[in-house]
Structure formats: C-alpha cells, structure tokens
Design a protein around this motif. Structure first.
Motif, mmCIF file in Angstrom:
data_model
loop_
_atom_site.group_PDB
_atom_site.id
_atom_site.type_symbol
_atom_site.label_atom_id
_atom_site.label_comp_id
_atom_site.label_asym_id
_atom_site.label_seq_id
_atom_site.Cartn_x
_atom_site.Cartn_y
_atom_site.Cartn_z
ATOM 1 N N ASN A 280 -11.249 13.232 -3.392
ATOM 2 C CA ASN A 280 -12.275 12.265 -3.027
ATOM 3 C C ASN A 280 -11.835 11.509 -1.786
ATOM 4 N N VAL A 281 -12.586 11.691 -0.712
ATOM 5 C CA VAL A 281 -12.233 11.069 0.562
ATOM 6 C C VAL A 281 -12.306 9.555 0.453
ATOM 7 N N TRP A 282 -13.286 9.064 -0.299
ATOM 8 C CA TRP A 282 -13.478 7.612 -0.348
ATOM 9 C C TRP A 282 -12.345 6.927 -1.060
ATOM 10 N N ARG A 283 -11.826 7.583 -2.114
ATOM 11 C CA ARG A 283 -10.712 6.949 -2.815
ATOM 12 C C ARG A 283 -9.478 6.937 -1.930
ATOM 13 N N TRP A 284 -9.253 8.041 -1.166
ATOM 14 C CA TRP A 284 -8.115 8.039 -0.245
ATOM 15 C C TRP A 284 -8.292 6.963 0.816
ATOM 16 N N ALA A 285 -9.533 6.806 1.305
ATOM 17 C CA ALA A 285 -9.770 5.776 2.322
ATOM 18 C C ALA A 285 -9.500 4.393 1.753
ATOM 19 N N GLY A 286 -9.967 4.157 0.513
ATOM 20 C CA GLY A 286 -9.710 2.867 -0.112
ATOM 21 C C GLY A 286 -8.232 2.610 -0.289
ATOM 22 N N ALA A 287 -7.519 3.644 -0.757
ATOM 23 C CA ALA A 287 -6.081 3.489 -0.951
ATOM 24 C C ALA A 287 -5.381 3.245 0.374
ATOM 25 N N GLY A 288 -5.823 3.946 1.436
ATOM 26 C CA GLY A 288 -5.206 3.761 2.742
ATOM 27 C C GLY A 288 -5.428 2.360 3.282
ATOM 28 N N ILE A 289 -6.664 1.848 3.135
ATOM 29 C CA ILE A 289 -6.943 0.495 3.620
ATOM 30 C C ILE A 289 -6.126 -0.530 2.852
ATOM 31 N N LEU A 290 -6.047 -0.334 1.524
ATOM 32 C CA LEU A 290 -5.244 -1.222 0.686
ATOM 33 C C LEU A 290 -3.794 -1.228 1.143
ATOM 34 N N ALA A 291 -3.252 -0.013 1.360
ATOM 35 C CA ALA A 291 -1.853 0.097 1.770
ATOM 36 C C ALA A 291 -1.642 -0.541 3.128
ATOM 37 N N LEU A 292 -2.601 -0.351 4.055
ATOM 38 C CA LEU A 292 -2.459 -0.911 5.400
ATOM 39 C C LEU A 292 -2.447 -2.430 5.353
ATOM 40 N N LEU A 293 -3.377 -3.011 4.553
ATOM 41 C CA LEU A 293 -3.425 -4.468 4.435
ATOM 42 C C LEU A 293 -2.119 -5.008 3.859
ATOM 43 N N ALA A 294 -1.626 -4.343 2.807
ATOM 44 C CA ALA A 294 -0.383 -4.810 2.195
ATOM 45 C C ALA A 294 0.776 -4.694 3.175
ATOM 46 N N LEU A 295 0.773 -3.605 3.969
ATOM 47 C CA LEU A 295 1.859 -3.410 4.938
ATOM 48 C C LEU A 295 1.840 -4.493 6.006
ATOM 49 N N VAL A 296 0.621 -4.798 6.509
ATOM 50 C CA VAL A 296 0.506 -5.854 7.523
ATOM 51 C C VAL A 296 1.006 -7.178 6.963
ATOM 52 N N GLY A 297 0.648 -7.455 5.701
ATOM 53 C CA GLY A 297 1.113 -8.679 5.072
ATOM 54 C C GLY A 297 2.620 -8.736 4.981
ATOM 55 N N MET A 298 3.223 -7.583 4.578
ATOM 56 C CA MET A 298 4.677 -7.574 4.423
ATOM 57 C C MET A 298 5.388 -7.739 5.757
ATOM 58 N N VAL A 299 4.869 -7.064 6.805
ATOM 59 C CA VAL A 299 5.495 -7.181 8.123
ATOM 60 C C VAL A 299 5.364 -8.606 8.632
ATOM 61 N N ALA A 300 4.204 -9.221 8.350
ATOM 62 C CA ALA A 300 4.023 -10.597 8.796
ATOM 63 C C ALA A 300 4.962 -11.542 8.067
ATOM 64 N N LEU A 301 5.232 -11.237 6.796
ATOM 65 C CA LEU A 301 6.074 -12.145 6.013
ATOM 66 C C LEU A 301 7.546 -12.009 6.365
ATOM 67 N N THR A 302 7.980 -10.802 6.750
ATOM 68 C CA THR A 302 9.396 -10.630 7.080
ATOM 69 C C THR A 302 9.538 -10.498 8.585
ATOM 70 N N SER A 303 10.246 -11.432 9.188
ATOM 71 C CA SER A 303 10.529 -11.274 10.606
ATOM 72 C C SER A 303 11.557 -10.152 10.757
ATOM 73 N N MET A 304 11.335 -9.267 11.734
ATOM 74 C CA MET A 304 12.024 -7.995 11.706
ATOM 75 C C MET A 304 13.489 -8.063 12.140
ATOM 76 N N ASP A 305 13.886 -9.050 12.911
ATOM 77 C CA ASP A 305 15.287 -9.084 13.351
ATOM 78 C C ASP A 305 15.920 -10.434 13.012
ATOM 79 N N ALA A 306 15.675 -10.858 11.770
ATOM 80 C CA ALA A 306 16.144 -12.186 11.383
ATOM 81 C C ALA A 306 17.615 -12.176 11.033
ATOM 82 N N SER A 307 18.083 -11.080 10.418
ATOM 83 C CA SER A 307 19.443 -11.098 9.906
ATOM 84 C C SER A 307 20.292 -10.095 10.675
ATOM 85 N N PRO A 308 21.607 -10.326 10.719
ATOM 86 C CA PRO A 308 22.499 -9.354 11.356
ATOM 87 C C PRO A 308 22.529 -8.060 10.554
ATOM 88 N N PRO A 309 22.951 -6.957 11.192
ATOM 89 C CA PRO A 309 22.993 -5.684 10.467
ATOM 90 C C PRO A 309 23.934 -5.749 9.281
#
Lengths: 119, 172
Positions: free
Chosen positions: B89-118
């Motif tokens: 089902n294309v629509w379910r994949w699209a829904g899952a993809g949009i959900l995943a994209l939104l969650a990913l954007v949220g996570m990237v926004a919440l964690t600054s990418m170079d905050a801590s040393p390696p």
C-alpha cells in the motif's frame, strides 16, 4: 577518538525510525516482528554508546537483559504467528480481523485494516 | 577524521542500507537474510563502541538464534508462497515516511550535532562486565531466566498440534 555521541544517537534514531516505519506500513506479521527487532537494536546501540560516553558498564548490562527479553518476545511472537497460520490461511494483519477482512485485504480493496486490530 | 570515525560511518551506512533493504523486501526469505547482515554490522558497531562481549552475543543471539527461528517459521509457513505478492500500500508507506521524517527533524533539532567531543576509545573487559551483571544485577538475571522459562512454556502450549488440544467453540 571515534565520533561525537550525537552521531551515534542519530544513527540509532534512523534505525528506530526504519523499524517503526516497517511496523506501520508492512502488513505481514513476520515483517512486523522484524521491525520490532530493528527498534530493539536501535535502543541497544544507544545504550552501548551511552555506556562508552559515561564510562559505566550499566548500559551494557541493560543491553544484555534487553537481548533476553527480545529472545523471549520473538519465541512467543513466532509461535503465535504459527498458531494464527494454522487457524487462518495466511499470516497478515488482516487475518487477525477475520476471514471477510482478509479476503478484502488480499484483493486490495480494503487495505485499511489497522482500525480492525482492536477486535 | 580518525580511522575509527571512518569505520563508524561506513558501518553505520552499511547497517542502515541493509536494514532498509530488509524492511522493504517483498520476499520474506530475502528480508531475513538481509537482517542477518544488519545484525552482524551492528555487532561490529558494538565492538567499535567498546562492548566486545555484547558484540559476540549479538552475533550468537540475534544473527544466530533469533534469525534462525525466523527462517524456520518463514520456511514452515511460506510453503505455498503465502505472504508474497500481496499488494503493497503506497499510502501507508507514504504515511510512515512522513511520520519518520517529522520525527527525524524533531530529533535533529533537539540534539545539536557537534555539542560534545568525540568519544574516547575504550573496551569493556568481559571479566568486569560479568562481575557487574552477576553482582549488582543478579536479580535481573533471575528475572530474565524466569521470563525465558515462561516464554518456553507458552511457546510449547501454543505450538502443540491442534488435535491434542481440547475442543474449542466454533469460530466464525
């Protein structure tokens, strides 16, 4: 020196989202269980990385227990799947809702079966 | 960028790609075999992140035992090719993809990418790990063993042949 902790977090988040997307989108029950396994592994990756970040072994111990829980979950889940397959024709989400819904879903007429899961 | 960082990014990209291939695969057997590779790359990541014993367990438990269980069930259930060729089902994949994209954007926004040393390179000695698990977490070990026994008993109960079970009420 490996990478910053946040990069590991991002990798684990991507794994988790892949698993969650599979659970949402796939209809086959085996693929659902595989998605759950992927999510378990994402959590394990975070725990191992946190264990290295704070130099404490407790995170790794927790991963060990999560592996035990995952093994039990897979064993029971797959047995349930075999049981469903015995009393129904195929192991998809739709067969859990009844024969009529299963026929509709296989024909592609009513793929929107997730609302019937509560039956 | 150190050699370990390059290894980390390569392994991460490989595990992500293999996992995506597994979860998008139409053929169940291919999905299970891709997942074996995904678990193996995750074991290598565990080794890189300082957990050698967990890496061994990952290969033994996940890539070994759990995926063999999956393969058995797939071969047992899929004799007649059921579960393959169902319309995706294309629509379910699209829904899952949009959900995943939104969650990913949220996570990237919440964690600054170079905050801590390696992260520093370190390895957990299996001796210390075992002492911790059997010392401080002995109760959890017992709980997991009970859980595994309960799962064994439940799987046996559900897995008996249908004729050996008491008669049930009629199904619709």
């Amino acid at each position: 020196m490996i990478v910053p902790f946040e990069h590991v977090l991002l990798l684990a988040a991507l794994h988790f989202l892949l698993g969650a997307a599979a659970v949402v989108a796939r209809r086959n029950l085996i693929m659902l269980l595989l998605g759950v396994e992927v999510m378990f592994n994402a959590a394990a990756l975070v725990l191992v990385a946190g264990s290295l970040r704070w130099m404490a072994l407790d995170g790794q111990a927790f991963v060990l227990f999560a592996m035990g829980v995952a093994a039990a979950e897979v064993a029971v889940g797959l047995t349930l799947l075999v049981y469903v397959n015995r009393i129904a024709t195929s192991a998809t989400l739709a067969t859990l809702a009844g024969p009529a819904a299963a026929g509709e879903a296989v024909d592609g007429l009513n793929p929107d079966t997730h609302s019937q899961l509560r039956h | 960028m150190s050699a370990y960082a390059i290894i980390f990014y390569l392994l991460g990209a490989l595990s992500l790609g293999v996992t995506a291939m597994a979860l998008c695969s139409r053929v169940l057997m291919h999905a299970a075999l891709y997942m074996v590779v995904a678990f193996a790359t995750l074991a290598a990541l565990f080794l890189l992140l300082g957990a050698p014993l967990l890496a061994v367990f990952q290969v033994m438990v996940y890539a070994g035992a759990i995926m063999v269980l999956f393969l058995f069930v797939i071969m047992y259930l899929d004799r007649h090719g059921q579960g393959q060729g169902l319309p995706t089902n294309v629509w379910r994949w699209a829904g899952a993809g949009i959900l995943a994209l939104l969650a990913l954007v949220g996570m990237v926004a919440l964690t600054s990418m170079d905050a801590s040393p390696p992260l520093e390179l370190a390895q957990a000695a299996p001796r210390d790990f075992g002492a911790l698990v059997m010392g401080r977490y002995w109760l959890a070990v017992e709980a997991v063993s009970l859980l595994l026994f309960a799962a064994l008993a439940g799987a046996y109960l559900l897995g008996r042949p249908l004729a050996a079970q008491p008669p049930k009420e009629d199904r619709p």
